[in-house]
Write an enzyme that holds these catalytic residues in place. Structure first.
Site, PDB file in Angstrom:
ATOM      1  N   ARG A   2       0.839  -1.197   0.000  1.00  0.00           N
ATOM      2  CA  ARG A   2       0.000   0.000   0.000  1.00  0.00           C
ATOM      3  C   ARG A   2       0.880   1.256   0.000  1.00  0.00           C
ATOM      4  O   ARG A   2       2.090   1.182   0.135  1.00  0.00           O
ATOM      5  CB  ARG A   2      -0.918  -0.046   1.221  1.00  0.00           C
ATOM      6  CG  ARG A   2      -1.964  -1.159   1.095  1.00  0.00           C
ATOM      7  CD  ARG A   2      -2.774  -1.359   2.346  1.00  0.00           C
ATOM      8  NE  ARG A   2      -3.386  -0.128   2.825  1.00  0.00           N
ATOM      9  CZ  ARG A   2      -3.901   0.000   4.044  1.00  0.00           C
ATOM     10  NH1 ARG A   2      -3.886  -1.012   4.896  1.00  0.00           N
ATOM     11  NH2 ARG A   2      -4.452   1.133   4.413  1.00  0.00           N
ATOM     12  N   LYS A  58       2.025  -1.427   4.736  1.00  0.00           N
ATOM     13  CA  LYS A  58       1.445  -0.095   4.614  1.00  0.00           C
ATOM     14  C   LYS A  58       2.336   0.908   5.336  1.00  0.00           C
ATOM     15  O   LYS A  58       2.650   0.731   6.504  1.00  0.00           O
ATOM     16  CB  LYS A  58       0.040  -0.075   5.229  1.00  0.00           C
ATOM     17  CG  LYS A  58      -0.757   1.175   4.926  1.00  0.00           C
ATOM     18  CD  LYS A  58      -0.902   2.232   5.944  1.00  0.00           C
ATOM     19  CE  LYS A  58      -1.047   2.069   7.365  1.00  0.00           C
ATOM     20  NZ  LYS A  58      -0.993   3.263   8.167  1.00  0.00           N
ATOM     21  N   HIS A  79       5.469 -14.559   4.943  1.00  0.00           N
ATOM     22  CA  HIS A  79       4.098 -14.996   4.715  1.00  0.00           C
ATOM     23  C   HIS A  79       3.131 -14.600   5.816  1.00  0.00           C
ATOM     24  O   HIS A  79       3.479 -14.545   6.973  1.00  0.00           O
ATOM     25  CB  HIS A  79       3.984 -16.517   4.505  1.00  0.00           C
ATOM     26  CG  HIS A  79       5.126 -17.308   5.010  1.00  0.00           C
ATOM     27  ND1 HIS A  79       6.045 -17.856   4.160  1.00  0.00           N
ATOM     28  CD2 HIS A  79       5.534 -17.627   6.247  1.00  0.00           C
ATOM     29  CE1 HIS A  79       6.962 -18.494   4.868  1.00  0.00           C
ATOM     30  NE2 HIS A  79       6.675 -18.360   6.124  1.00  0.00           N
ATOM     31  N   ASN A 110      14.167 -10.999  10.223  1.00  0.00           N
ATOM     32  CA  ASN A 110      13.247 -12.056   9.811  1.00  0.00           C
ATOM     33  C   ASN A 110      11.943 -11.866  10.577  1.00  0.00           C
ATOM     34  O   ASN A 110      11.925 -11.920  11.801  1.00  0.00           O
ATOM     35  CB  ASN A 110      13.814 -13.436  10.098  1.00  0.00           C
ATOM     36  CG  ASN A 110      12.877 -14.521   9.602  1.00  0.00           C
ATOM     37  OD1 ASN A 110      12.816 -14.812   8.416  1.00  0.00           O
ATOM     38  ND2 ASN A 110      12.115 -15.099  10.515  1.00  0.00           N
ATOM     39  N   ALA A 137       5.926 -15.926  10.146  1.00  0.00           N
ATOM     40  CA  ALA A 137       4.582 -16.043   9.581  1.00  0.00           C
ATOM     41  C   ALA A 137       3.528 -15.619  10.595  1.00  0.00           C
ATOM     42  O   ALA A 137       3.603 -15.948  11.772  1.00  0.00           O
ATOM     43  CB  ALA A 137       4.331 -17.482   9.146  1.00  0.00           C
ATOM     44  N   ASN A 140      -0.971  -1.302  15.092  1.00  0.00           N
ATOM     45  CA  ASN A 140      -0.574   0.099  15.042  1.00  0.00           C
ATOM     46  C   ASN A 140      -1.712   1.087  15.297  1.00  0.00           C
ATOM     47  O   ASN A 140      -1.484   2.271  15.315  1.00  0.00           O
ATOM     48  CB  ASN A 140       0.055   0.400  13.677  1.00  0.00           C
ATOM     49  CG  ASN A 140      -0.871   0.091  12.514  1.00  0.00           C
ATOM     50  OD1 ASN A 140      -1.586  -0.900  12.518  1.00  0.00           O
ATOM     51  ND2 ASN A 140      -0.853   0.933  11.509  1.00  0.00           N
ATOM     52  N   TYR A 141      -2.917   0.599  15.539  1.00  0.00           N
ATOM     53  CA  TYR A 141      -4.070   1.496  15.643  1.00  0.00           C
ATOM     54  C   TYR A 141      -4.881   1.151  16.880  1.00  0.00           C
ATOM     55  O   TYR A 141      -5.272   0.003  17.079  1.00  0.00           O
ATOM     56  CB  TYR A 141      -4.922   1.346  14.382  1.00  0.00           C
ATOM     57  CG  TYR A 141      -6.096   2.277  14.275  1.00  0.00           C
ATOM     58  CD1 TYR A 141      -5.940   3.653  14.356  1.00  0.00           C
ATOM     59  CD2 TYR A 141      -7.376   1.781  14.059  1.00  0.00           C
ATOM     60  CE1 TYR A 141      -7.019   4.507  14.234  1.00  0.00           C
ATOM     61  CE2 TYR A 141      -8.467   2.621  13.928  1.00  0.00           C
ATOM     62  CZ  TYR A 141      -8.279   3.992  14.019  1.00  0.00           C
ATOM     63  OH  TYR A 141      -9.345   4.832  13.895  1.00  0.00           O
ATOM     64  N   ALA A 178       8.006 -17.297  19.219  1.00  0.00           N
ATOM     65  CA  ALA A 178       6.736 -17.466  18.514  1.00  0.00           C
ATOM     66  C   ALA A 178       5.575 -17.273  19.482  1.00  0.00           C
ATOM     67  O   ALA A 178       5.633 -17.682  20.638  1.00  0.00           O
ATOM     68  CB  ALA A 178       6.667 -18.846  17.881  1.00  0.00           C
TER      69      ALA A 178
END
Length: 166
Positions: free
Chosen positions: A64, A82, A94, A108, A111, A117-118, A154
């Site tokens: 974006r 974005k 991915h 790195n 996945a 962020n909002y 993870a």
């Protein structure tokens, strides 16, 4: 020169494509700058993005406005970027959402990682310094900074800054 654009691509206004690139089938590019030796895989959508030399995008990636991929970086399948910088040699391979972030070199991103962020009212920035390894299914709750060469396990939700080397 020596760029291949496969069938069913849409190249909208403001698209610049460098030499030795490969644009896969069913891609949609608008107002984006693609440097040399870039591979964009099928069904990827770029709008207002800048992609540096030797980078790899897709398949099914969405870049974006404000997405910047630096040299040799990778944004893989089903990723959305974005208003973020993906540093040189970094990989978002991915199933990730990276928004309002600054990612350093050789990072790195595992996945399923997302930048949160909002908060419903404001957007916040995530900073990921050079050499960070982020495990799969991680939530980075901005504003947050991951220090150089840190490792995130993870499934972690990160809501506080992580020091260098942690």
């Amino acid at each position: 020169r020596d760029t291949t654009i496969f069938s069913h691509c849409i190249l909208g206004p403001g698209v610049e494509i460098g030499s030795h690139c490969q644009i896969g089938p069913f891609c949609h590019l608008e107002a984006s700058h693609i440097a040399a030796s870039v591979h964009i895989e099928s069904f990827s959508h770029l709008n207002g993005a800048k992609v540096a030399d030797g980078s790899h995008v897709g398949p099914y990636a969405r870049l974006r406005p404000g997405a910047l991929l630096e040299q040799g970086s990778k944004v893989g399948n089903f990723c959305e970027i974005k208003k973020s910088r993906i540093g040189e040699g970094s990989k978002v391979s991915h199933l990730a959402y990276i928004g309002d972030a600054d990612i350093g070199r050789k990072v790195n991103v595992g996945a399923g990682t997302i930048t949160c962020n909002y908060d419903g009212k404001n957007k916040f920035k995530t900073v990921i310094e050079d050499g960070v390894f982020i495990g799969s299914d991680t939530q980075l709750i901005a504003p947050v900074r991951l220090g150089k060469n840190s490792v995130i396990a993870a499934g972690t939700s990160v809501s506080k800054d992580v020091p260098e080397g942690a």
